[in-house]
Design an enzyme around this catalytic site. Structure first.
Site, mmCIF file in Angstrom:
data_model
loop_
_atom_site.group_PDB
_atom_site.id
_atom_site.type_symbol
_atom_site.label_atom_id
_atom_site.label_comp_id
_atom_site.label_asym_id
_atom_site.label_seq_id
_atom_site.Cartn_x
_atom_site.Cartn_y
_atom_site.Cartn_z
ATOM 1 N N ARG A 1 -9.596 2.634 -40.675
ATOM 2 C CA ARG A 1 -10.518 3.296 -41.266
ATOM 3 C C ARG A 1 -10.090 4.778 -42.275
ATOM 4 O O ARG A 1 -8.811 4.995 -41.759
ATOM 5 C CB ARG A 1 -11.193 3.653 -40.276
ATOM 6 C CG ARG A 1 -11.840 2.968 -39.947
ATOM 7 C CD ARG A 1 -13.280 3.142 -39.399
ATOM 8 N NE ARG A 1 -14.339 1.741 -39.036
ATOM 9 C CZ ARG A 1 -15.358 2.007 -38.257
ATOM 10 N NH1 ARG A 1 -16.002 3.314 -37.370
ATOM 11 N NH2 ARG A 1 -15.443 0.251 -37.991
ATOM 12 N N GLY B 1 4.945 -8.093 -50.673
ATOM 13 C CA GLY B 1 3.951 -7.426 -50.185
ATOM 14 C C GLY B 1 2.809 -7.200 -51.086
ATOM 15 O O GLY B 1 1.808 -6.160 -50.062
ATOM 16 N N HIS C 1 1.024 -0.846 0.178
ATOM 17 C CA HIS C 1 -0.270 0.526 -0.637
ATOM 18 C C HIS C 1 1.117 1.330 0.181
ATOM 19 O O HIS C 1 0.460 2.399 0.444
ATOM 20 C CB HIS C 1 -0.507 0.042 1.343
ATOM 21 C CG HIS C 1 -1.437 -1.289 1.219
ATOM 22 N ND1 HIS C 1 -1.135 -2.109 2.666
ATOM 23 C CD2 HIS C 1 -2.784 -1.801 0.859
ATOM 24 C CE1 HIS C 1 -1.711 -3.204 2.993
ATOM 25 N NE2 HIS C 1 -2.586 -3.340 1.900
ATOM 26 N N GLY D 1 12.114 0.886 -35.549
ATOM 27 C CA GLY D 1 13.679 0.715 -35.502
ATOM 28 C C GLY D 1 13.943 -0.526 -34.812
ATOM 29 O O GLY D 1 14.767 -0.658 -35.495
ATOM 30 N N ARG D 2 13.544 -0.813 -33.279
ATOM 31 C CA ARG D 2 14.117 -2.184 -33.293
ATOM 32 C C ARG D 2 14.162 -3.164 -34.371
ATOM 33 O O ARG D 2 15.319 -3.992 -34.385
ATOM 34 C CB ARG D 2 12.881 -2.159 -32.465
ATOM 35 C CG ARG D 2 13.598 -4.171 -31.581
ATOM 36 C CD ARG D 2 14.872 -4.157 -31.339
ATOM 37 N NE ARG D 2 14.680 -2.755 -29.733
ATOM 38 C CZ ARG D 2 14.966 -2.992 -29.050
ATOM 39 N NH1 ARG D 2 14.174 -3.910 -28.525
ATOM 40 N NH2 ARG D 2 15.852 -1.891 -27.705
ATOM 41 N N GLY D 3 13.654 -3.808 -35.201
ATOM 42 C CA GLY D 3 12.957 -4.375 -36.165
ATOM 43 C C GLY D 3 14.284 -4.519 -37.382
ATOM 44 O O GLY D 3 15.643 -5.085 -37.324
ATOM 45 N N ASP E 1 3.238 0.579 -35.656
ATOM 46 C CA ASP E 1 3.231 -0.234 -34.297
ATOM 47 C C ASP E 1 4.802 0.210 -33.416
ATOM 48 O O ASP E 1 4.699 -0.472 -32.449
ATOM 49 C CB ASP E 1 3.062 -1.665 -34.276
ATOM 50 C CG ASP E 1 3.888 -2.608 -35.433
ATOM 51 O OD1 ASP E 1 5.295 -1.860 -35.860
ATOM 52 O OD2 ASP E 1 3.837 -3.272 -35.699
ATOM 53 N N GLY E 2 5.434 1.312 -34.083
ATOM 54 C CA GLY E 2 6.148 1.419 -33.721
ATOM 55 C C GLY E 2 7.676 0.555 -33.492
ATOM 56 O O GLY E 2 8.907 0.597 -32.222
ATOM 57 N N ASP E 3 8.126 -0.533 -34.158
ATOM 58 C CA ASP E 3 8.452 -1.623 -34.142
ATOM 59 C C ASP E 3 9.675 -1.655 -35.585
ATOM 60 O O ASP E 3 11.069 -2.374 -34.943
ATOM 61 C CB ASP E 3 7.842 -3.006 -34.121
ATOM 62 C CG ASP E 3 7.644 -3.577 -35.265
ATOM 63 O OD1 ASP E 3 7.288 -2.514 -36.079
ATOM 64 O OD2 ASP E 3 7.167 -4.547 -35.045
#
Lengths: 581, 581
Positions: free
Chosen positions: B543, B486, B217, B402-404, B398-400
């Site tokens: 959309r 793609g 708590h 750079g990491r990819g 989805d912001g991935d």
């Protein structure tokens, strides 16, 4: 806010090591992901699910009997490679083919389709299916463009159960297609999540706002709205999902209220009460709902509502048993409950105030009304002081003091009101108030305030107007009750440190011949001084070496609120006297 | 951050409505809390657990066969009242007595002891027991002053299993005492939680810091330390818990790694890998560990490690089946797995680079080294651009990204290095790099970059020095591979919008007679222009009405990184040329 990691670049690999270790009864690792610890039995289709990680228990947490045979585990929010998907599928495959299935994301679709081609070239009968449940990601008529979100769970569950039942690959694919066609999800996000090692959130939602239809990786949604109440949120979710109802008249539905990570179980249950009511009002029969975290997005705040319209076949697969690391369903090895089924009761049936009017005389009834005014003034004051008292309590306690005092004093006021209206004297009004305070507030302060008011009431009685000596004796009785209950002593930095100066001053002024109203004013000041003396307190429970900045200069919350109540009652008495004079 | 609610003052009541509705198979409501849906069987002791809410699945989530018979549900972080505790105990009681048990907090101790007195006065054999597992809350020798935190779970589980097995009340109390005496917990917090309806967190932990021993708590802990790595955190937790080992030589232990709410499953698994290794190094045998959220504190960030030293009896109770809303354990109704148990494999066994040196001539091997330098420059550049690319990608994706790209380019560089060292020509170096990129990066960009490099490599071959026309033809082959994979077209705001101008400029300059190094420089500028043209993009999946502020002016991340790579390679070539010149 994803904070626990070693090398962020190895987060997924490190995660898998721990996941496999903790769940060795269920799963073993293979290159690219995990498969069940037991080999797929001959004749059984293998169901391989997957996608990026960061969505636990999706996807590796649902590998086990009744659910998936394997999960391909990509990096956080990133599709696994085709080679990884093929590797897991090869390991999961027995002799009856393999269904690979993911949510509908470009990377997953490409890589898993490439894996299917590869597997077929090796003579393995492989199929791919992409889940498209997210109504926010493409309009009606373009369902095949929609993303897969929490509906992954209903589709994977049904496909897994169908494979477990022994359907062939074409049959399992047909079930996955049917489950997907019958499933709709709408999600909302209240705040973003942080990738491992990242300094900033992947995205943010403005404070007080809610992103409707925001994707589970932060992809754009439909609209941004002001954060609604739980009731308003339930309406948005139910209307959004039912508004996209597939072409069916089925009234039986499987429902998932899914937490994205930071929106916790208690909140989900508050929301579920509203969602379930609305679904039933629309004529639906809810079958074995799931309320919890099934498809998360790291620590994203938000949730989603998934509905799968059931036919007999889908209902059989939805309710079929499953036994996986994170999701277990079905009768356990425990003996079936032998006891009788209970009649469900309502929560919180209150006993009515009993008739206590006959014991009081007119003066006592006037005293009861004075007590009610004092308790009303206290409840009003405490309602305004809730945040501040919580803040003070959070320094050394658990921060619940303000909420407890508000709940308790409001319940005491209401009970006192009923008693006074029924014609009770001051003693019975106080006793009723004390009982209500203890019952409704809970916590330490609830039981202590309940005892204090009850002891005072018992001493004052219901007849005549108590004098200063009687009031002082009543407070002394309350003080004695508290020391007995709480086991604390003066100087322990508790509410006793305010109460003892209060009762001593009251006794002293009563002996000097003050009226109880005069005595109370002086005693209240003594209580305030006593409360101040608790500053520099040690934590109530804790080591001798507390965190320094948390314990200096802040008085005890219980002592503070007691002194505040004493002052409020003094003001109330003064007002009454002036009004009378 | 507790955001979903209606009236904050009714949060717990609303939560119970939803909890009971979603779990009607398990529980029914009674005044003060919940009891099992089936009445307690004659002769069985009832185990009633409880405390404040905000800790789900503690406490009402573990009411069911094998675990508790009832749970008293207080307000958030607040003890229930004595009346509530007695009410639930009365409903759960059959004829063999009732154990009431909570964590050791002053309010719970007072209220539950009062309830026990009340129950006994009604002729019900009642006992109370308080759990004291938190080693941070009082030093050795003062164990009875310690708070109860996640060790509540081991103690309640063992007491529940003992009651299920048929022990009498004295026996169940003895098991609870033994489990408590054998249980130690140390917790850490990284950030506070917010009470429903509160505007501010109950407490905060400074950014980058960790509160060691902070209560669930927010009560003060032992110390504040800089946030460690997962390995450092594991050492703190393991050392802290084992350093307070009870007086026993048992080497078998039950272990809980408990998440407080916002520290998610993936992080807990990363940490578990480190914790489990350390416990085994210390000679311990871990029995059926639990890694997940068992005793939470709303959305507090943090976790705790609980160890219960087992004897035969405690091990039997720890591993006994249970079937409750939030915790199910034991063999399900599923047929026992018929397949053979697998040999666990290691994760991520890589195939070695094959010998491909023989196909190359000296010029091709020199070309392979040039490719390696270019890929190394790309990987270095991308490592520095990871955050920025992630940010751009988060606008519509989805912001991935750079990491990819970092994972993929690093894998490509390493594979290229191995191939070049083995004497491979430019074609095989590129092919090895492409395969590694696709395999390691995953995601959309992984498979596309893999295809691009592979197609280029196949066109360039391993002999001779390619001229501008051959390089252009190789990039064109890569472009064709991407469009096929793609399914996107130029103008769709993808990396094709950078790649097409690049290949067209390359072809044009090659036709004009430029060297491939000259041509590449001009083509890289064309790619950069193409990438810029993707600004104002629509989201890839979504959309027609995206969130306005998320989609204006930001180019596509894939097109941007492709142009950056083209520029980096141009710079690298220029450097090589100048170095050679």
């Amino acid at each position: 806010m994803t904070m626990v990691c070693n090398d962020p670049a190895r987060f997924t690999e490190d995660m898998l090591v721990g996941f496999l270790d903790a769940n060795a009864r269920y799963v073993v690792g293979v290159p690219g992901g995990v498969v069940r610890a037991h080999k797929t039995r001959p004749g059984k289709v293998a169901v391989v699910i997957g996608g990026g990680s960061g969505h636990y228990p999706a996807f590796c947490g649902t590998v086990g009997p009744g659910f998936a045979d394997g999960a391909v585990v990509g990096n956080v929010f990133t599709s696994p490679s085709a080679e990884e998907a093929a590797s897991v599928a090869r390991a999961a495959h027995s002799d009856a083919g393999v269904l690979l299935t993911t949510g509908n994301y470009a990377g997953d679709v490409m890589n898993f389709n490439l894996a299917v081609s590869q597997l077929r070239s090796e003579g393995i009968d492989a199929r791919y299916f992409a889940v498209t449940d997210d109504v926010a990601s493409a309009p009606r008529g373009q369902e095949s463009k929609r993303r897969g979100i929490a509906g992954d769970f209903t589709v994977f569950k049904c496909a897994g159960a169908a494979a477990e039942e022994g359907l062939d690959l074409a049959g399992v694919v047909r079930v996955a297609e049917a489950a997907n066609a019958a499933t709709r999800t709408l999600g909302v996000a209240f705040d973003g999540c942080t990738l491992p090692g990242a300094a900033k959130p992947l995205f943010t939602v403005p404070p007080g706002q809610m992103g409707v239809g925001l994707g589970i990786h932060g992809e754009p949604g439909i609209a941004e709205e002001a954060m609604p109440t739980a009731a308003g949120l339930a309406a948005t979710l139910v209307d959004g999902v039912l508004g996209d109802r597939p072409d069916t008249d089925e009234r039986r539905i499987a429902v998932i209220l899914n937490g994205l990570g930071r929106t916790k179980y208690e909140e989900l249950f508050v929301l579920w009460g509203e969602v379930a009511r609305r679904l039933r009002e629309r004529g639906y029969d809810i079958v074995e709902p799931e309320v919890g975290e099934l498809v998360t997005s790291l620590d994203m705040a938000g949730c989603s509502l998934t509905v799968m319209w059931l036919d007999d076949e889908l209902e059989r697969y939805w309710t079929a048993p499953a036994d996986t690391p994170a999701y277990r369903k079905g009768v356990s090895a425990l003996a079936a409950p032998s006891g009788e089924v209970r009649d469900p009761h309502e929560i919180g049936s209150d006993s009515a105030t009993t008739d206590i009017a006959d014991r009081a005389d007119d003066e006592g009834r006037e005293g009861g009304r004075v007590v009610l005014r004092a308790l009303t003034a206290m409840a009003d004051m405490l309602a305004g002081a809730e945040t501040e008292l919580g803040r003070i309590d959070a320094v050394a306690g658990d921060g619940d003091h303000g909420r407890g005092m508000v709940k308790g004093s409001a319940a005491a006021r209401d009970a006192a009101g009923s008693a006074a209206e029924a014609g009770a004297g001051q003693g019975s009004v106080l006793t009723a108030a004390g009982k209500a305070w203890a019952a409704k507030a809970g916590g330490t302060s609830g039981v202590l305030w309940g005892a204090l008011l009850t002891a005072l009431g018992e001493r004052l009685g219901d007849t005549g107007t108590p004098d200063a000596t009687t009031v002082a004796a009543g407070i002394r009785a309350g003080y004695d009750a508290l020391t007995q209950l709480g086991g604390a002593a003066p100087g322990d930095k508790t509410m006793l440190d305010a109460l003892l100066p209060f009762v001593e001053a009251l006794e002293h002024r009563a002996a000097e011949g003050d009226s109880w109203i005069q005595a109370w004013r002086i005693a209240a000041d003594a209580a305030t001084g006593g409360a101040r003396s608790t500053a520099g307190m040690r934590p109530k429970v804790g080591r001798a070496r507390p965190l320094a900045e948390r314990s200096v200069g802040t008085p005890d919350a219980g002592a503070t609120s007691l002194a505040m109540c004493a002052q409020t009652v003094a003001d109330c008495f003064t007002y009454i006297t002036q009004g009378d004079g």
